[in-house]
Scaffold this motif. Structure first.
Motif, short mmCIF file in Angstrom:
data_model
loop_
_atom_site.label_atom_id
_atom_site.label_comp_id
_atom_site.label_asym_id
_atom_site.label_seq_id
_atom_site.Cartn_x
_atom_site.Cartn_y
_atom_site.Cartn_z
N ASP A 124 0.93 -1.11 -0.55
CA ASP A 124 0.29 0.43 -0.12
C ASP A 124 0.81 1.02 -0.17
O ASP A 124 1.19 1.79 0.89
N ALA A 125 1.00 2.03 -1.13
CA ALA A 125 1.62 3.25 -1.40
C ALA A 125 1.68 4.35 -0.10
O ALA A 125 2.49 5.02 -0.20
N SER A 126 0.21 3.85 -0.03
CA SER A 126 -0.19 5.30 0.97
C SER A 126 -0.03 5.56 1.89
O SER A 126 0.31 5.93 3.13
N ASN A 131 4.43 1.83 8.24
CA ASN A 131 4.09 1.18 8.23
C ASN A 131 5.25 0.16 8.13
O ASN A 131 5.06 -0.93 7.97
N ALA A 132 6.84 0.92 7.72
CA ALA A 132 7.44 0.73 6.80
C ALA A 132 8.38 -1.01 7.88
O ALA A 132 8.81 -1.54 6.88
N LEU A 139 8.90 -8.69 3.48
CA LEU A 139 9.12 -8.85 2.06
C LEU A 139 10.78 -9.70 2.82
O LEU A 139 11.48 -9.99 1.42
N HIS A 140 11.27 -9.28 3.63
CA HIS A 140 12.69 -10.07 3.80
C HIS A 140 12.30 -11.74 3.87
O HIS A 140 13.32 -12.21 3.17
N GLU A 190 14.14 -0.28 0.66
CA GLU A 190 15.56 0.26 0.49
C GLU A 190 15.88 0.26 2.31
O GLU A 190 17.43 0.12 2.15
N ARG A 191 14.95 1.30 2.64
CA ARG A 191 15.95 1.74 3.56
C ARG A 191 15.87 0.81 5.40
O ARG A 191 16.71 0.55 5.71
N GLU A 192 15.01 0.55 5.43
CA GLU A 192 14.40 -0.20 6.13
C GLU A 192 15.23 -1.86 5.63
O GLU A 192 15.73 -2.72 6.98
N LEU A 193 14.71 -2.52 4.46
CA LEU A 193 15.80 -3.86 4.29
C LEU A 193 17.25 -2.86 5.26
O LEU A 193 17.90 -4.49 5.20
#
Length: 271
Positions: A124-126, A131-132, A139-140, A190-193
């Motif tokens: 959900d891009a919004s 929820n990062a 995704l991990h 990318e930041r959270e991963l």
């Protein structure tokens, strides 16, 4: 009295050259068709599924119903996997699998990895910014499962779907709303991963939503010059595509089809 020993004549020698040639051609044709049918059966039974995965409320079931019923039906957080075959032009068929995003059952996608042609991670891009951590954790798990596949199994294509772009505000940016949504999703993930990768490198276990340590969870390895961070463009697991989409709940898919780029991407999979 000496009994006569019957003489056994070789089969090939008893056949005329013409008959032997005909039988050889027939055998070759039979073998050719058998091999072709087996190869086709194998192709149809493996690598023909597209898995829709991602956090709850990302819009996976609405996307699924748009493909199956040509209409985005109202839905709620699903607790069961939905499967259906979808026809794509000109005469191809894909099996779409909508996997629930609830933390307790989201790993059901692993049951379909053996026949997965592609994995579509729906975000959900919004709401991805707030929820990062939870989205990146999910995704991990997916990236880890992909990189853990045996070498004998083809790696499925990976698509990160920035969904609900119609709810994203472009602000002062001169880019389109879709481009803004894709950029936001890519940057946040990318930041959270990268944080998760750094935590593991430093020997710090990362706690997941199901309270299990993920210190041994892999799948974030990158080549290139990313250093200790994470970049999708450098991910060792393969190429990751990004697309922006939206659907209008309760409306038939018409000329303004927010899924057209996803449909084009899926059509290219079948070529």
């Amino acid at each position: 009295m000496v009994s006569a020993t019957p003489e056994i004549l070789p089969l090939v020698g008893s056949l005329s050259t013409k008959t032997f040639t005909i039988l050889s051609v027939v055998a070759a044709v039979i073998i050719f068709f058998a091999v072709t049918l087996l190869a086709r059966a194998k192709s149809n039974s493996r690598g023909n599924s597209v898995l829709l995965v991602g956090p709850p409320d990302a819009g996976k079931t609405a996307i699924f119903s748009s493909f199956v019923y040509n209409q985005a039906l109202p839905s709620h957080s699903s607790l069961q996997t939905n499967c259906s075959h979808v026809a794509l032009p000109p005469s191809k068929t894909l099996r779409i699998v909508d996997v629930p995003g609830h933390p307790r059952i989201r790993d059901q996608f692993r049951e379909h990895l053996r026949i997965a042609k592609a994995i579509v991670f729906v975000v959900d891009a919004s709401t991805v910014s707030r929820n990062a951590p939870a989205v990146a954790e999910h995704l991990h798990h997916v990236l880890h499962a992909i990189t853990s596949l045996p070498p004998s199994q083809p790696t499925p294509k990976v698509l990160v779907l920035a969904h609900k772009t119609d709810l994203v505000k472009a602000g002062a940016s001169s880019s389109s709303v879709t481009d803004v949504a894709i950029s936001r999703v890519r940057t946040v993930l990318e930041r959270e991963l990268g944080k998760r990768k750094a935590s593991q490198t430093g020997g710090v276990g990362v706690e997941s939503m199901d309270a299990k340590s993920e210190s041994e969870l892999g799948g974030l390895e990158c080549g290139g010059t990313t250093g200790g961070g994470f970049k999708f463009s450098d991910w060792d697991g393969g190429e990751v595509d990004f697309i922006g989409t939206w659907v209008e709940i309760g409306e038939k898919n018409g000329d303004q089809d927010g899924l057209h780029e996803l449909k084009d991407w899926l059509e290219r999979l079948t070529h």
